[in-house]
Design a protein around this motif. Structure first.
Motif, PDB file in Angstrom:
ATOM      1  N   GLN A   1      89.965  93.768  48.870  1.00 34.84           N
ATOM      2  CA  GLN A   1      88.535  93.850  48.642  1.00 34.84           C
ATOM      3  C   GLN A   1      88.033  92.596  47.965  1.00 34.84           C
ATOM      4  O   GLN A   1      86.863  92.286  48.276  1.00 34.84           O
ATOM      5  N   LEU A   2      89.051  91.740  47.137  1.00 32.16           N
ATOM      6  CA  LEU A   2      88.477  90.558  46.766  1.00 32.16           C
ATOM      7  C   LEU A   2      88.518  89.375  47.672  1.00 32.16           C
ATOM      8  O   LEU A   2      87.430  88.640  47.435  1.00 32.16           O
TER       9      LEU A   2
ATOM     10  N   LYS B   1      88.047  87.483  50.943  1.00 32.57           N
ATOM     11  CA  LYS B   1      87.212  87.627  52.305  1.00 32.57           C
ATOM     12  C   LYS B   1      87.981  87.224  53.424  1.00 32.57           C
ATOM     13  O   LYS B   1      87.807  87.592  54.562  1.00 32.57           O
TER      14      LYS B   1
ATOM     15  N   ASP C   1      81.951  81.604  47.885  1.00 32.23           N
ATOM     16  CA  ASP C   1      81.718  82.714  48.462  1.00 32.23           C
ATOM     17  C   ASP C   1      82.282  82.861  49.736  1.00 32.23           C
ATOM     18  O   ASP C   1      82.434  83.988  50.543  1.00 32.23           O
ATOM     19  N   ASP C   2      82.793  81.758  50.400  1.00 36.44           N
ATOM     20  CA  ASP C   2      83.738  81.836  51.736  1.00 36.44           C
ATOM     21  C   ASP C   2      85.170  82.632  51.440  1.00 36.44           C
ATOM     22  O   ASP C   2      85.740  82.850  52.414  1.00 36.44           O
ATOM     23  N   TYR C   3      85.323  82.399  49.797  1.00 31.89           N
ATOM     24  CA  TYR C   3      86.805  82.979  49.603  1.00 31.89           C
ATOM     25  C   TYR C   3      86.682  84.488  48.895  1.00 31.89           C
ATOM     26  O   TYR C   3      87.518  85.354  49.034  1.00 31.89           O
ATOM     27  N   ILE C   4      85.521  84.538  47.898  1.00 35.72           N
ATOM     28  CA  ILE C   4      85.700  85.450  46.904  1.00 35.72           C
ATOM     29  C   ILE C   4      84.492  86.569  47.257  1.00 35.72           C
ATOM     30  O   ILE C   4      83.304  86.166  47.584  1.00 35.72           O
ATOM     31  N   ASN C   5      84.805  87.806  47.062  1.00 35.39           N
ATOM     32  CA  ASN C   5      83.751  88.905  47.011  1.00 35.39           C
ATOM     33  C   ASN C   5      83.272  88.976  45.645  1.00 35.39           C
ATOM     34  O   ASN C   5      83.829  89.358  44.788  1.00 35.39           O
ATOM     35  N   LYS C   6      81.949  88.358  45.336  1.00 34.71           N
ATOM     36  CA  LYS C   6      81.373  88.201  43.864  1.00 34.71           C
ATOM     37  C   LYS C   6      81.255  89.666  43.310  1.00 34.71           C
ATOM     38  O   LYS C   6      81.334  89.963  42.233  1.00 34.71           O
ATOM     39  N   ASP C   7      80.569  90.323  44.506  1.00 33.78           N
ATOM     40  CA  ASP C   7      80.186  91.672  43.658  1.00 33.78           C
ATOM     41  C   ASP C   7      81.270  92.539  43.165  1.00 33.78           C
ATOM     42  O   ASP C   7      81.143  93.202  42.315  1.00 33.78           O
ATOM     43  N   PHE C   8      82.291  92.415  43.963  1.00 34.33           N
ATOM     44  CA  PHE C   8      83.613  93.059  43.562  1.00 34.33           C
ATOM     45  C   PHE C   8      83.914  92.382  42.236  1.00 34.33           C
ATOM     46  O   PHE C   8      84.528  93.234  41.239  1.00 34.33           O
TER      47      PHE C   8
END
Length: 619
Positions: free
Chosen positions: A435-436, A438, A571-578
């Motif tokens: 989930q974290l 991408k 943002d290419d690596y991490i789902n910030k909303d999570f």
């Protein structure tokens, strides 16, 4: 303690001296006392010196045997006096009293067997100008760093990764390394967070010959070989003797030696022994103002009982977050152990008073110091259940609500050790990383790192298997990375008497029931130290380097955390909303997500420092 950089040439590539000077400038902090260079058709070597032994004649690169051999060397060889005497008896001559020249004499006599015969912390590169062969090695346990990268036939190497990053302008992020980092809170060897830069694995050396690929060979691997039947008193005596000898050799220096003192048993044992050799030794401690998150009072009490001076500093949350980008710059790769940052301040404090400091790192891994090592004993009842029953219990436990009393116990008890224990830090589970991240790759789980160590220890009891995993992962990737970078950032040499091959020879034979026994950890180590360390120090509960991250992320550091998450370009690596959901749940008291949040924030700050260049003035 020093630092080096260099390049192994390919096909008469021409002078690279200016490039190597650029790389060397990046690590001035490792050796502010002097610099030196050597270049021929095979190599270009650069060196920064922090003068510790033979202050007048220990400069590098150093030559030997009419300039046939040249070396750059970072570290200390603690048995160099004995080795030099051995070589002199065989007719070898020396122009200096440095341990560096002894390594060259050893290489002339023993060749690639040299590294295995050294006792100490080291990384070095030697060029034989007659055979054009380049030989390099990293110490037995990985106390000293060694990074390398191959590009267009050239091999670049350096004590710190940032030197290679600077030269190659490397802005890459290794997806596999990032995925492992999110489990372990550090990047495990041989990975780095940069795709094309690797670490030489501890206990390995390399040979590079003209026109041939670099060949890496293992010369040592720490293995636990417990002997079940041993006389407790005799074993304690052997441990005490090995520690006396190790501390004595680690005290060898031509400059002032101090010691870190946390108030725990490990650093207290080191100080108690060091005081016997240096009664005026100074000790250093740091802590936080928040109640329950400082060892300063305990350290000061311990110092009084050991009759040594203690110097301390209280760290504020404002100082902590202000220095964090600088800390991250010096780490090279993200390290999300909150306890690493206080040591950054501790090293600066100690450097005001001494040039060398001792530390108690490694005792937990060698002597069974972590409370988690008692888990196999607490879960032993499940060993008597049939596998189908354990499977059914595990399935039932997984359906229980999160946080329900007994859920964790049932799940851990019915989960095989190989899947339950991955080392001292297990931050994100695989489903959470999916989930974290991408770019999550299900074919690259954390077991890629731990499986080889578990496969090699099927003959050992669970406690020794857990120690073995930590010895090969946590100790190298977290504790020793932190020890080297935080102290070198302050131009301070840190020495680790517990992490010594002669101490390990004794520690490796200790059975598990002499490590975890009588309701305490490190039982036999404590018994060994009873003759020279006060009992109320030896049997004090372990506190470690507690950092109030859990509270700070709700209060003092909350706005900084939100800003970092929103502004970092990951943002290419991490789902910030999570990540923001993790922070919201933590702030609202739903669950303690502090270690998960801190691990992500650490990567984000690392990315800002090394990829985005948002802190251009870090040094």
């Amino acid at each position: 303690m020093c630092g080096f950089v260099g390049a192994i040439h390919q096909n008469n590539s021409g002078s690279q001296l200016e490039d190597i000077k650029v790389m060397n400038q990046v690590i001035t902090h490792r050796g502010p006392d002097d610099e030196g260079y050597f270049e021929n058709e095979d190599v270009t070597l650069g060196f920064r010196r922090l003068s510790i032994i033979d202050l007048s004649h220990g400069g590098q690169p150093l030559s030997y045997d009419e300039q046939r051999y040249w070396i750059v060397f970072n570290g200390e060889v603690y048995n160099y006096v004995e080795l030099r005497d051995e070589l002199k008896a065989d007719g070898y001559e020396f122009k200096t009293s440095s341990d560096t020249e002894v390594i060259l004499g050893m290489y002339k006599k023993y060749g690639v067997e040299t590294a295995a015969k050294l006792r100490g912390m080291f990384a070095f590169v030697i060029i034989d100008t007659q055979t054009h062969e380049v030989y390099g090695a990293r110490d037995h346990f990985g106390i000293k760093p060694f990074h390398y990268a191959e590009q267009d036939g050239q091999v670049y190497f350096a004590s710190e990764k940032k030197s290679i990053v600077k030269l190659l302008n490397d802005k890459s992020v290794d997806d596999a390394a990032l995925q492992h980092y999110m489990t372990f809170q550090y990047v495990p060897d041989p990975y780095t967070m940069s795709t094309n830069i690797k670490r030489l694995t501890p206990g390995h050396y390399f040979i590079k010959r003209p026109g041939e690929e670099m060949k890496i060979t293992k010369y040592f691997e720490p293995k636990f070989t417990p002997k079940p039947v041993q006389d407790e008193n005799k074993l304690a005596e052997k441990i005490a003797e090995s520690l006396h000898d190790s501390v004595a050799k680690h005290m060898r220096a031509d400059v002032t030696v101090g010691s870190f003192l946390s108030g725990g048993v490990d650093s207290s044992i080191i100080v108690a022994l060091a005081r016997q050799m240096s009664p005026n030794i100074k000790t250093f401690s740091v802590g936080f103002a928040r109640e329950g998150y400082s060892e300063i009072d305990v350290a000061e009490e311990t110092a009084q009982r050991l009759d040594v001076e203690n110097i301390s500093k209280v760290i504020t949350p404002e100082e902590f977050v202000k220095e964090f980008p600088n800390f991250m710059y010096h780490m090279d790769d993200p390290l999300a152990d909150p306890a690493a940052v206080p040591q950054f301040f501790l090293a600066k404090l100690a450097r005001q008073y001494c040039k060398v400091a001792l530390t108690g790192e490694g005792a937990d891994e060698l002597f069974g110091g972590y409370t988690i090592y008692n888990e196999p004993n607490s879960l032993k009842m499940f060993d008597y259940f049939p596998k189908p029953l354990n499977g059914a219990i595990n399935s039932l436990a997984s359906k229980l609500p999160a946080g329900m009393r007994g859920k964790s116990f049932l799940e851990r008890g019915t989960t095989p050790l190989e899947k339950r224990f991955v080392g001292n830090a297990k931050i994100f589970m695989e489903d959470e990383k999916a989930q974290l991240l991408k770019r999550y790759n299900p074919a690259n789980p954390y077991t890629v790192i731990t499986k080889p160590f578990y496969d090699a220890t099927t003959n050992l009891d669970p406690i020794n298997r857990m120690e073995d995993v930590d010895m090969h992962t946590w100790l190298i990737g977290d504790l020793l990375l932190n020890a080297d970078r935080t102290t070198m950032a302050a131009s301070l040499e840190l020495r680790t008497p517990f992490i010594d091959k002669e101490v390990f020879k004794v520690a490796s034979t200790i059975p598990a029931d002499m490590k975890i026994a009588h309701n305490t950890t490190k039982y036999i180590l404590r018994k060994a130290a009873e003759s020279f360390t006060p009992d109320n120090v030896l049997y004090r509960k372990k506190l470690g380097f507690p950092v109030p991250i859990r509270f700070w992320l709700k209060n003092e550091l909350h706005d900084w955390a939100v800003q970092t998450i929103n502004e970092s370009e990951v943002d290419d690596y991490i789902n910030k909303d999570f990540v923001l959901k993790l922070l919201a749940d933590h702030t609202n008291g739903v669950r303690d997500n502090s270690r998960k949040i801190w691990t992500v924030l650490t990567f984000m700050v690392w990315h800002q420092v090394y990829i985005e260049g948002k802190f251009p003035n870090l040094v």
